[in-house]
Design an enzyme around this catalytic site. Structure first.
Site, PDB file in Angstrom:
ATOM      1  N   CYS A  47       0.856  -1.193   0.000  1.00 42.90           N
ATOM      2  CA  CYS A  47       0.000   0.000   0.000  1.00 42.90           C
ATOM      3  C   CYS A  47       0.889   1.239   0.000  1.00 42.90           C
ATOM      4  CB  CYS A  47      -0.875  -0.035   1.256  1.00 42.90           C
ATOM      5  SG  CYS A  47      -1.816   1.464   1.583  1.00 42.90           S
ATOM      6  N   SER A  49       0.777   3.662   1.867  1.00 45.76           N
ATOM      7  CA  SER A  49       1.142   4.049   3.243  1.00 45.76           C
ATOM      8  C   SER A  49       2.460   3.389   3.663  1.00 45.76           C
ATOM      9  CB  SER A  49       0.028   3.683   4.221  1.00 45.76           C
ATOM     10  OG  SER A  49      -1.176   4.306   3.842  1.00 45.76           O
ATOM     11  N   HIS A  52       4.968   5.580   2.211  1.00 51.22           N
ATOM     12  CA  HIS A  52       5.073   6.822   2.986  1.00 51.22           C
ATOM     13  C   HIS A  52       6.035   6.623   4.165  1.00 51.22           C
ATOM     14  CE1 HIS A  52       2.106   8.900   0.722  1.00 51.22           C
ATOM     15  NE2 HIS A  52       1.026   8.527   1.368  1.00 51.22           N
ATOM     16  N   HIS A  68       0.988  -3.903   6.181  1.00 49.82           N
ATOM     17  CA  HIS A  68      -0.225  -3.824   7.019  1.00 49.82           C
ATOM     18  C   HIS A  68      -1.475  -4.316   6.296  1.00 49.82           C
ATOM     19  CE1 HIS A  68      -0.200  -0.173   4.628  1.00 49.82           C
ATOM     20  NE2 HIS A  68      -1.504  -0.135   4.781  1.00 49.82           N
ATOM     21  N   CYS A 175      -6.631  -3.486   4.118  1.00 46.90           N
ATOM     22  CA  CYS A 175      -6.455  -2.023   4.014  1.00 46.90           C
ATOM     23  C   CYS A 175      -7.147  -1.438   2.783  1.00 46.90           C
ATOM     24  CB  CYS A 175      -4.990  -1.587   4.038  1.00 46.90           C
ATOM     25  SG  CYS A 175      -4.877   0.220   3.941  1.00 46.90           S
TER      26      CYS A 175
HETATM   27  P1  PAD Z   1      -1.281   4.998  -5.069  1.00 46.95           P
HETATM   28  O1  PAD Z   1       0.042   5.640  -5.058  1.00 46.95           O
HETATM   29  O2  PAD Z   1      -1.441   3.643  -5.631  1.00 46.95           O
HETATM   30  O3  PAD Z   1      -2.324   5.954  -5.837  1.00 46.95           O
HETATM   31  C1  PAD Z   1      -2.251   7.347  -5.844  1.00 46.95           C
HETATM   32  C2  PAD Z   1      -2.686   7.879  -7.202  1.00 46.95           C
HETATM   33  O4  PAD Z   1      -2.652   9.298  -7.154  1.00 46.95           O
HETATM   34  C3  PAD Z   1      -1.789   7.447  -8.360  1.00 46.95           C
HETATM   35  O5  PAD Z   1      -2.569   6.863  -9.382  1.00 46.95           O
HETATM   36  C4  PAD Z   1      -1.124   8.742  -8.807  1.00 46.95           C
HETATM   37  O6  PAD Z   1      -0.887   8.790 -10.216  1.00 46.95           O
HETATM   38  C5  PAD Z   1      -2.152   9.769  -8.401  1.00 46.95           C
HETATM   39  N1  PAD Z   1      -1.617  11.120  -8.208  1.00 46.95           N
HETATM   40  C6  PAD Z   1      -0.413  11.481  -7.689  1.00 46.95           C
HETATM   41  N2  PAD Z   1      -0.285  12.826  -7.667  1.00 46.95           N
HETATM   42  C7  PAD Z   1      -1.412  13.334  -8.214  1.00 46.95           C
HETATM   43  C8  PAD Z   1      -1.883  14.644  -8.460  1.00 46.95           C
HETATM   44  N3  PAD Z   1      -1.145  15.718  -8.149  1.00 46.95           N
HETATM   45  N4  PAD Z   1      -3.113  14.793  -9.021  1.00 46.95           N
HETATM   46  C9  PAD Z   1      -3.869  13.716  -9.334  1.00 46.95           C
HETATM   47  N5  PAD Z   1      -3.482  12.438  -9.105  1.00 46.95           N
HETATM   48  C10 PAD Z   1      -2.266  12.250  -8.558  1.00 46.95           C
HETATM   49  O7  PAD Z   1      -1.785   5.040  -3.547  1.00 46.95           O
HETATM   50  P2  PAD Z   1      -2.907   4.202  -2.737  1.00 46.95           P
HETATM   51  O8  PAD Z   1      -4.128   4.088  -3.557  1.00 46.95           O
HETATM   52  O9  PAD Z   1      -2.273   2.976  -2.172  1.00 46.95           O
HETATM   53  O10 PAD Z   1      -3.141   5.200  -1.507  1.00 46.95           O
HETATM   54  C11 PAD Z   1      -3.643   6.494  -1.740  1.00 46.95           C
HETATM   55  C12 PAD Z   1      -3.509   7.360  -0.488  1.00 46.95           C
HETATM   56  O11 PAD Z   1      -4.343   6.854   0.533  1.00 46.95           O
HETATM   57  C13 PAD Z   1      -2.084   7.366   0.101  1.00 46.95           C
HETATM   58  O12 PAD Z   1      -1.793   8.670   0.612  1.00 46.95           O
HETATM   59  C14 PAD Z   1      -2.198   6.388   1.251  1.00 46.95           C
HETATM   60  O13 PAD Z   1      -1.220   6.627   2.232  1.00 46.95           O
HETATM   61  C15 PAD Z   1      -3.595   6.692   1.722  1.00 46.95           C
HETATM   62  C16 PAD Z   1      -4.217   5.602   2.540  1.00 46.95           C
HETATM   63  N6  PAD Z   1      -5.023   5.971   3.585  1.00 46.95           N
HETATM   64  C17 PAD Z   1      -5.630   5.042   4.338  1.00 46.95           C
HETATM   65  C18 PAD Z   1      -6.542   5.486   5.415  1.00 46.95           C
HETATM   66  O14 PAD Z   1      -6.877   4.676   6.288  1.00 46.95           O
HETATM   67  N7  PAD Z   1      -6.999   6.736   5.390  1.00 46.95           N
HETATM   68  C19 PAD Z   1      -5.456   3.692   4.099  1.00 46.95           C
HETATM   69  C20 PAD Z   1      -4.665   3.325   3.013  1.00 46.95           C
HETATM   70  C21 PAD Z   1      -4.035   4.278   2.238  1.00 46.95           C
HETATM   71 ZN    ZN Z   2      -2.760   0.796   3.574  1.00 53.99          ZN
END
Ligand code: PAD
Ligand code: ZN
Ligand code: ZN
Length: 375
Positions: A47, A49, A52, A68, A175
């Site tokens: 993921c 995260s 990150h 996770h 997740c």
């Molecule tokens: P990912 O990196 O697979 O997807 C992110 C997408 O955003 C990609 O397709 C990128 O091309 C796109 N992107 C990047 N910059 C830009 C921009 N400026 N404008 C438009 N699009 C853009 O990530 P993911 O889907 O695994 O996770 C997404 C976020 O969610 C990430 O910050 C992660 O840490 C967070 C998350 N939060 C929780 C929670 O519990 N709130 C859980 C899991 C993930």
């Molecule tokens: Zn996650």
């Protein structure tokens, strides 16, 4: 021969320095103490995260075993454990559910006070680690640490799931899928016939789209700067896809114009401050709801004009899609088994655990949605 009660030596991906590749090392995994569970990992997703934490955008103590979003089989249990037993299929829960704290007792909230997300200690609940490498302790990551052949978690951070569930798929319920889907159906409470905008089309953003569709949204606008993500977004329910780089004006203005002043529900699923503001402004000023799903870079803040909310907007966010984890994960797995949703569109790559660095490269280059590492 049973391994219960003994230290297990196994392979884990250890992060010792920020922005460096993982090193596959032999670690010692101590037996579970009271109210703890040792799990043999079967599959784990990668993921954003986790990434990150590699870049320092999420600050965690090092050295650490990340991961996770996983599924595995209980190897042994500590004293007093009643909700799982050896042999059970389980999913670790990075947001635990103690069932006793104010948040667990609140009908709507899920951010259990025992979580290790806000100011991570990198330890289990009792303040110690079960991992060592050459005698030196290694930190846990948000109570899960699934990039290891074996891990130990607190009983409040693990859910028993259907014995027939395919672990190499349902690991995503740990997740990405649940976070995205819940953000739409549970946090935003998307309504039938509504218009939605989803910023970021990774595994979590695509799951938001699935949730919007399931909730009956009639228009789902998908936003990403990587157009290679558009076909998949359409496959899971987006009705149109837009790339902010194709427009001279800010993307929120484009979305306001095509949605009669703003969408009903907008979601930021990237983790950037500028897109959190763009997402907020994309929802209607008087009746829109904007949800933050992406994790922002550590210690960064936003300044916004309060008028943006005074006019009637709602701005919210949630971890793990607002789901109470231990209660909800088994039900989500049951829904998956009943074919209420598919996880296949999210899985683009499957690699052996040892190729974890390759899996992260795929994520960083925008070539994968979810890579599943198998053990
Ligand atoms: P990912 O990196 O697979 O997807 C992110 C997408 O955003 C990609 O397709 C990128 O091309 C796109 N992107 C990047 N910059 C830009 C921009 N400026 N404008 C438009 N699009 C853009 O990530 P993911 O889907 O695994 O996770 C997404 C976020 O969610 C990430 O910050 C992660 O840490 C967070 C998350 N939060 C929780 C929670 O519990 N709130 C859980 C899991 C993930
Ligand atoms: Zn996650
Ligand atoms: Zn709690």
């Amino acid at each position: 021969m049973s391994t219960a009660g003994k230290v297990i030596k196994c392979k884990a991906a250890v992060l010792r320095q920020l922005n460096k590749p993982f090193s596959i090392e032999e670690v010692e995994v101590a037996p579970p103490k009271a109210h703890e569970v040792r799990i043999k990992m079967v599959a784990t997703g990668i993921c954003r995260s986790d990434d990150h934490a590699v870049t320092g955008s999420i600050v965690v103590p090092l050295p650490v075993i990340l991961g996770h979003e996983a599924a595995g089989i209980v190897e042994s249990i500590g004293e007093g454990v009643t909700t799982v037993k050896p042999g059970d299929k389980v999913i670790p829960l990075f947001t635990p559910q103690c069932g006793k704290c104010r948040i667990c007792k609140h009908p709507e909230s899920n951010f259990c006070l025992t979580n290790d997300l806000g100011k991570p200690q990198g330890m289990l609940l009792d303040g110690t680690s079960r991992f060592t490498c050459k005698g030196k302790p290694i930190h846990h990551f948000i109570g899960t640490s699934t990039f290891s052949q074996y891990t130990v978690v607190d009983e409040i951070a693990v859910a028993k799931i259907d014995a027939a569930a395919p672990l190499e798929k349902v690991c995503l319920i740990g997740c990405g899928f649940s976070t995205g889907y819940g953000s739409a159906v549970k946090v935003a409470k998307v309504t039938p016939g509504s218009t939605c905008a989803v910023f970021g089309l990774g595994g979590v953003g695509l799951s938001v789209i699935m949730g919007c569709k399931a909730a009956g949204a009639s228009r789902i606008i998908a936003v990403d700067i990587n157009k290679d993500k558009f076909p998949k977004a359409k496959e899971v329910g987006a009705t149109e896809c837009i790339n902010p780089q194709d427009y001279k004006k800010p993307i929120q203005e484009v979305i306001q114009e095509i949605s009669d002043g703003g969408v009903d529900f907008s979601f930021e699923v990237i983790g950037r401050l500028d897109t959190m503001v763009a997402s907020l402004l994309s929802c209607h000023g008087a009746c829109g709801t904007s949800v933050i799903v992406g994790v922002p870079p550590d210690s960064q803040s936003l300044t916004v004009n309060p008028m943006l909310l005074l006019s009637g907007r709602t701005w919210k966010g949630a971890i793990f899609g607002g789901f109470k984890s231990k209660d909800s994960v088994p039900k989500l797995v049951d829904d998956f088994m009943a074919k209420k949703f598919s996880l296949d569109p999210l899985i683009t790559n499957v690699l052996p655990f040892e190729k974890i660095n390759e899996g992260f490269d795929l994520l960083r280059s925008g070539k994968s949605i979810r890579t599943i590492l198998t053990f």
